[in-house]
Enzyme design. Sequence first.
Site, short mmCIF file in Angstrom:
data_model
loop_
_atom_site.label_atom_id
_atom_site.label_comp_id
_atom_site.label_asym_id
_atom_site.label_seq_id
_atom_site.Cartn_x
_atom_site.Cartn_y
_atom_site.Cartn_z
N TYR A 170 0.81 -1.22 0.00
CA TYR A 170 0.00 0.00 0.00
C TYR A 170 0.85 1.29 0.00
CZ TYR A 170 -3.56 3.28 1.76
OH TYR A 170 -4.41 4.35 1.93
N THR A 242 0.35 3.79 18.83
CA THR A 242 -0.26 5.13 18.83
C THR A 242 -0.54 5.61 17.40
OG1 THR A 242 1.97 6.08 18.88
CG2 THR A 242 0.81 5.90 21.00
N ARG A 309 2.56 6.57 15.04
CA ARG A 309 2.56 7.47 13.88
C ARG A 309 1.75 8.72 14.23
NH1 ARG A 309 0.08 4.77 9.05
NH2 ARG A 309 2.15 3.96 8.67
P1 NAD Z 1 -12.86 3.55 0.62
O1 NAD Z 1 -12.43 2.13 0.45
O2 NAD Z 1 -14.04 3.82 1.46
O3 NAD Z 1 -13.07 4.22 -0.80
C1 NAD Z 1 -12.30 3.91 -1.93
C2 NAD Z 1 -13.25 3.69 -3.08
O4 NAD Z 1 -12.49 3.44 -4.26
C3 NAD Z 1 -14.15 2.45 -2.87
O5 NAD Z 1 -15.51 2.81 -2.90
C4 NAD Z 1 -13.77 1.53 -4.00
O6 NAD Z 1 -14.88 0.80 -4.53
C5 NAD Z 1 -13.23 2.51 -5.02
N1 NAD Z 1 -12.38 1.84 -5.99
C6 NAD Z 1 -11.42 0.91 -5.75
N2 NAD Z 1 -10.89 0.50 -6.92
C7 NAD Z 1 -11.53 1.19 -7.91
C8 NAD Z 1 -11.43 1.17 -9.31
N3 NAD Z 1 -10.59 0.36 -9.95
N4 NAD Z 1 -12.24 1.99 -10.02
C9 NAD Z 1 -13.13 2.80 -9.39
N5 NAD Z 1 -13.28 2.85 -8.05
C10 NAD Z 1 -12.47 2.05 -7.32
O7 NAD Z 1 -11.56 4.32 1.16
P2 NAD Z 1 -11.46 5.80 1.73
O8 NAD Z 1 -11.20 5.68 3.19
O9 NAD Z 1 -12.58 6.63 1.26
O10 NAD Z 1 -10.10 6.27 1.03
C11 NAD Z 1 -10.08 7.17 -0.07
C12 NAD Z 1 -8.64 7.46 -0.46
O11 NAD Z 1 -7.95 8.01 0.66
C13 NAD Z 1 -7.85 6.23 -0.89
O12 NAD Z 1 -6.93 6.60 -1.89
C14 NAD Z 1 -7.10 5.87 0.36
O13 NAD Z 1 -5.92 5.13 0.08
C15 NAD Z 1 -6.79 7.24 0.93
N6 NAD Z 1 -6.52 7.21 2.38
C16 NAD Z 1 -7.52 6.95 3.24
C17 NAD Z 1 -7.25 6.92 4.60
C18 NAD Z 1 -8.32 6.62 5.62
O14 NAD Z 1 -8.03 6.65 6.81
N7 NAD Z 1 -9.56 6.38 5.24
C19 NAD Z 1 -5.94 7.15 5.07
C20 NAD Z 1 -4.95 7.40 4.13
C21 NAD Z 1 -5.25 7.46 2.78
#
Ligand code: NAD
Length: 357
Positions: A170, A242, A309
């Site tokens: 990731y 943490t 972190r």
């Molecule tokens: P989430 O899993 O709720 O949402 C991600 C969405 O992307 C999902 O609905 C999934 O169906 C969609 N997706 C995956 N592959 C796809 C594809 N090939 N085509 C179209 N849609 C696709 O996750 P989130 O928490 O909303 O995270 C959103 C972004 O933020 C991501 O890039 C994640 O890595 C990043 N992020 C989130 C967090 C967190 O704490 N939630 C922390 C760091 C980074």
Amino acid sequence: MTHITRKMKKQLTAATYSGRKKDDQILVAGAGGFIGGSLTRHFHDQGFTRIRAVDKKPLPLWYQKVPDVESLCLDLSDQQNCKRAVENAVEVYNLAADMGGMGFIEKFRVECLRSILINTHLIEEAYHAGVDRYFFSSSACAYNTELQKDPNVRALKESDAYPAMAERGYGWEKLLSEILCQEYTAERGMKTFIARFHNVYGPHGTWDGGREKAPAALARKVIEAQDSGDLNITIWGDGSQTRSFMYIDNCVKGVDMIMHCDDLIATPINLGTSELISINDLVSMIEVIAGVKLTRHYDLDAPRGVAGRNSDNSFIQEVLGWEPDTPLRVGMEKTYAWIKQQYLDRKAGKPAPAGEY
Ligand code: NAD
């Protein structure tokens, strides 16, 4: 790609882009997910009239379905679908990724790495479509894991991503996608923006099923224990690890601010709170909110991620004069209440279709 000096900060207002029009076409990729869904709602509530929301999940599974938004089910790891998604777009927000909490990202590294296809195709098609601004949601998992071995961690600042030793799978995908954005700016002049999210939590997110993150998972476990009368809870790791946790409203506001600050073009920036808490203390907080006391058991073989972190917010403070500021206790009360409602609705056999949360 330069850091902002104090002198430049004084000129910040001038650097903040103000040329947006309410009928600019906006694309939110990953809009069926937690953050993408809330970002779509944010733009809708701000009066933007041409929002396209895209996710590979079938529409009934989206966490939020926002009215008057063009909602499309497309797999954005396919380049042709990306071409369709970015048609006429002025701004693109890439929130699409295959991701989850530690349980998911430690077990499914291949799926996480394959998210590289989304950003690779989406940014290329955005470039060809003449998109004005492109946002990429990176993660604190891009930081060097060697710096996160102690629960009393020094907060991570933006330069700590290099020398690189990101989270396997990731984290490396995030780092490479960041580089892609930076090179599209350097070589092709495209305006790209990169936020490194620290853990985000709040209503309308994953709370069950294996992809949920610690705040939602622990809230659900407390609710289940209370409801069943079995007053035990299993915590992954020894609970000393943490983290800082950012409330969803702060995340959405931060994304909007970062995307429209011209001093941040191609410049990764932390988006998270600096309120550090151990998992044990988070459990105690949820117990107080729920009004229950549980017996704790520790699963030392479960995924636990890095030892500590936190987000160093000096850069975001300097450049935007703001940082995520919702106290964890306030955000957790809202999140707990929302998850409890989902739990009770499901128990009562009530379907929870998108948009009706
Ligand atoms: P989430 O899993 O709720 O949402 C991600 C969405 O992307 C999902 O609905 C999934 O169906 C969609 N997706 C995956 N592959 C796809 C594809 N090939 N085509 C179209 N849609 C696709 O996750 P989130 O928490 O909303 O995270 C959103 C972004 O933020 C991501 O890039 C994640 O890595 C990043 N992020 C989130 C967090 C967190 O704490 N939630 C922390 C760091 C980074």
